[in-house]
Design a protein around this motif. Structure first.
Motif, mmCIF file in Angstrom:
data_model
loop_
_atom_site.group_PDB
_atom_site.id
_atom_site.type_symbol
_atom_site.label_atom_id
_atom_site.label_comp_id
_atom_site.label_asym_id
_atom_site.label_seq_id
_atom_site.Cartn_x
_atom_site.Cartn_y
_atom_site.Cartn_z
ATOM 1 N N TYR A 71 -43.795 -44.408 -8.390
ATOM 2 C CA TYR A 71 -42.437 -43.994 -8.770
ATOM 3 C C TYR A 71 -41.475 -45.211 -8.619
ATOM 4 O O TYR A 71 -41.451 -45.955 -7.549
ATOM 5 N N MET A 72 -40.730 -45.384 -9.452
ATOM 6 C CA MET A 72 -39.680 -46.753 -9.448
ATOM 7 C C MET A 72 -38.251 -46.458 -9.386
ATOM 8 O O MET A 72 -37.302 -47.141 -8.938
ATOM 9 N N SER A 73 -38.001 -45.288 -9.460
ATOM 10 C CA SER A 73 -36.569 -44.440 -9.221
ATOM 11 C C SER A 73 -36.714 -43.091 -8.844
ATOM 12 O O SER A 73 -37.818 -42.549 -8.693
ATOM 13 N N ALA A 74 -35.426 -42.439 -8.374
ATOM 14 C CA ALA A 74 -35.298 -41.425 -7.949
ATOM 15 C C ALA A 74 -34.794 -40.426 -8.777
ATOM 16 O O ALA A 74 -34.149 -40.653 -9.924
ATOM 17 N N PRO A 75 -34.894 -38.988 -8.476
ATOM 18 C CA PRO A 75 -35.361 -38.625 -7.246
ATOM 19 C C PRO A 75 -36.886 -38.325 -7.396
ATOM 20 O O PRO A 75 -37.423 -38.204 -8.382
ATOM 21 N N VAL A 76 -37.575 -38.394 -6.380
ATOM 22 C CA VAL A 76 -39.056 -38.027 -6.288
ATOM 23 C C VAL A 76 -39.061 -36.950 -5.213
ATOM 24 O O VAL A 76 -38.596 -36.967 -4.052
ATOM 25 N N VAL A 77 -39.846 -36.023 -5.550
ATOM 26 C CA VAL A 77 -39.987 -34.755 -4.648
ATOM 27 C C VAL A 77 -41.374 -34.896 -4.312
ATOM 28 O O VAL A 77 -42.455 -34.898 -5.193
ATOM 29 N N VAL A 78 -41.590 -34.533 -3.171
ATOM 30 C CA VAL A 78 -43.090 -34.335 -2.332
ATOM 31 C C VAL A 78 -43.135 -33.141 -1.831
ATOM 32 O O VAL A 78 -42.520 -32.644 -0.940
ATOM 33 N N ALA A 79 -44.130 -32.132 -2.205
ATOM 34 C CA ALA A 79 -44.130 -30.762 -2.011
ATOM 35 C C ALA A 79 -45.611 -30.334 -1.545
ATOM 36 O O ALA A 79 -46.540 -30.432 -2.613
ATOM 37 N N GLY A 80 -45.997 -30.659 -0.405
ATOM 38 C CA GLY A 80 -47.298 -30.526 -0.045
ATOM 39 C C GLY A 80 -48.111 -31.787 -0.425
ATOM 40 O O GLY A 80 -47.707 -32.809 -0.355
ATOM 41 N N ASN A 81 -49.215 -31.470 -1.316
ATOM 42 C CA ASN A 81 -49.910 -32.557 -1.866
ATOM 43 C C ASN A 81 -49.491 -33.040 -3.221
ATOM 44 O O ASN A 81 -50.049 -33.906 -3.883
ATOM 45 N N LYS A 82 -48.489 -32.222 -3.695
ATOM 46 C CA LYS A 82 -48.104 -32.608 -5.198
ATOM 47 C C LYS A 82 -46.478 -33.483 -5.107
ATOM 48 O O LYS A 82 -45.658 -33.339 -4.067
ATOM 49 N N HIS A 83 -46.598 -33.984 -6.033
ATOM 50 C CA HIS A 83 -45.194 -35.010 -6.139
ATOM 51 C C HIS A 83 -44.728 -35.144 -7.442
ATOM 52 O O HIS A 83 -45.758 -35.374 -8.456
ATOM 53 N N TRP A 84 -43.585 -35.512 -7.806
ATOM 54 C CA TRP A 84 -42.943 -35.616 -9.243
ATOM 55 C C TRP A 84 -41.621 -36.329 -9.169
ATOM 56 O O TRP A 84 -41.110 -36.589 -8.251
ATOM 57 N N TYR A 85 -41.322 -36.948 -10.119
ATOM 58 C CA TYR A 85 -40.021 -37.676 -10.523
ATOM 59 C C TYR A 85 -39.152 -37.019 -11.184
ATOM 60 O O TYR A 85 -39.602 -36.040 -12.223
ATOM 61 N N GLY A 86 -38.049 -37.086 -11.032
ATOM 62 C CA GLY A 86 -36.873 -36.389 -11.855
ATOM 63 C C GLY A 86 -36.577 -34.850 -11.499
ATOM 64 O O GLY A 86 -37.139 -34.172 -10.602
ATOM 65 N N PHE A 87 -35.614 -34.483 -12.181
ATOM 66 C CA PHE A 87 -35.103 -32.931 -11.906
ATOM 67 C C PHE A 87 -35.779 -32.111 -12.681
ATOM 68 O O PHE A 87 -35.960 -31.954 -14.066
ATOM 69 N N ARG A 88 -36.791 -31.325 -11.995
ATOM 70 C CA ARG A 88 -37.926 -30.380 -12.712
ATOM 71 C C ARG A 88 -37.778 -29.211 -12.236
ATOM 72 O O ARG A 88 -38.464 -28.635 -11.293
ATOM 73 N N PRO A 89 -36.743 -28.285 -12.713
ATOM 74 C CA PRO A 89 -36.878 -26.892 -12.067
ATOM 75 C C PRO A 89 -38.099 -26.173 -12.233
ATOM 76 O O PRO A 89 -38.242 -25.523 -11.446
ATOM 77 N N ASP A 90 -38.914 -26.415 -13.536
ATOM 78 C CA ASP A 90 -40.393 -25.624 -13.447
ATOM 79 C C ASP A 90 -40.979 -26.135 -12.201
ATOM 80 O O ASP A 90 -41.720 -25.202 -11.563
ATOM 81 N N LEU A 91 -41.055 -27.181 -11.698
ATOM 82 C CA LEU A 91 -41.831 -27.776 -10.580
ATOM 83 C C LEU A 91 -41.241 -27.292 -9.454
ATOM 84 O O LEU A 91 -41.910 -26.837 -8.208
ATOM 85 N N PRO A 101 -47.531 -19.866 -2.615
ATOM 86 C CA PRO A 101 -47.863 -20.248 -1.133
ATOM 87 C C PRO A 101 -48.649 -21.441 -1.251
ATOM 88 O O PRO A 101 -49.368 -22.088 -2.069
ATOM 89 N N ALA A 102 -48.476 -22.341 -0.271
ATOM 90 C CA ALA A 102 -49.122 -23.782 -0.124
ATOM 91 C C ALA A 102 -50.560 -23.505 0.149
ATOM 92 O O ALA A 102 -51.331 -23.376 1.295
ATOM 93 N N GLN A 103 -51.402 -23.497 -0.831
ATOM 94 C CA GLN A 103 -53.002 -23.322 -0.785
ATOM 95 C C GLN A 103 -53.361 -24.642 -0.344
ATOM 96 O O GLN A 103 -54.507 -24.899 0.385
ATOM 97 N N ASP A 104 -52.651 -25.817 -0.445
ATOM 98 C CA ASP A 104 -53.275 -27.041 -0.106
ATOM 99 C C ASP A 104 -53.183 -27.150 1.378
ATOM 100 O O ASP A 104 -53.634 -28.050 1.988
ATOM 101 N N GLU A 105 -52.076 -26.391 2.088
ATOM 102 C CA GLU A 105 -51.990 -26.657 3.573
ATOM 103 C C GLU A 105 -53.034 -26.092 4.196
ATOM 104 O O GLU A 105 -53.412 -26.499 5.617
ATOM 105 N N ALA A 106 -54.047 -25.200 3.769
ATOM 106 C CA ALA A 106 -55.283 -24.481 4.437
ATOM 107 C C ALA A 106 -56.287 -25.512 4.457
ATOM 108 O O ALA A 106 -57.181 -25.349 5.259
ATOM 109 N N ALA A 107 -56.360 -26.522 3.508
ATOM 110 C CA ALA A 107 -57.629 -27.349 3.457
ATOM 111 C C ALA A 107 -57.449 -28.143 4.479
ATOM 112 O O ALA A 107 -56.843 -28.641 5.166
#
Length: 87
Positions: free
Chosen positions: A53-73, A81-87
């Protein structure tokens, strides 16, 4: 799940993301996530760039990440529930 929001000053999408996360009818996470200002942290800026990513916002949630304002994500990250936390 840990949620981190990487922001920059005067970033409208960053402000919209924070507002969504803090809204009691949406994310309802006020004070429960980490906010990092990329203009004040060269180390975190390097991390964000490593993610591709080259600009903000960047959201990191567990093992997922994305750029921009993404209400869906944001909704998915705050209601699934964080399934990736159990791994």
């Amino acid at each position: 799940m840990t949620l981190t929001l990487y922001t920059q000053p005067a970033c409208s999408q960053c402000n919209m993301t924070k507002k969504w996360l803090d809204d009691p009818e949406r994310g309802n996470l006020k004070g429960q996530y980490q906010i990092i200002d990329l203009s004040e942290s060269p180390e975190d800026l390097a991390k964000v760039k490593e993610l591709g990513y080259m600009s903000a916002p960047v959201v990191v949630a567990g093992n997922k990440h994305w750029y921009g304002f993404r209400p869906d994500l944001l909704k998915e990250a705050t209601t699934t529930p964080a399934q990736d936390e159990a791994a």
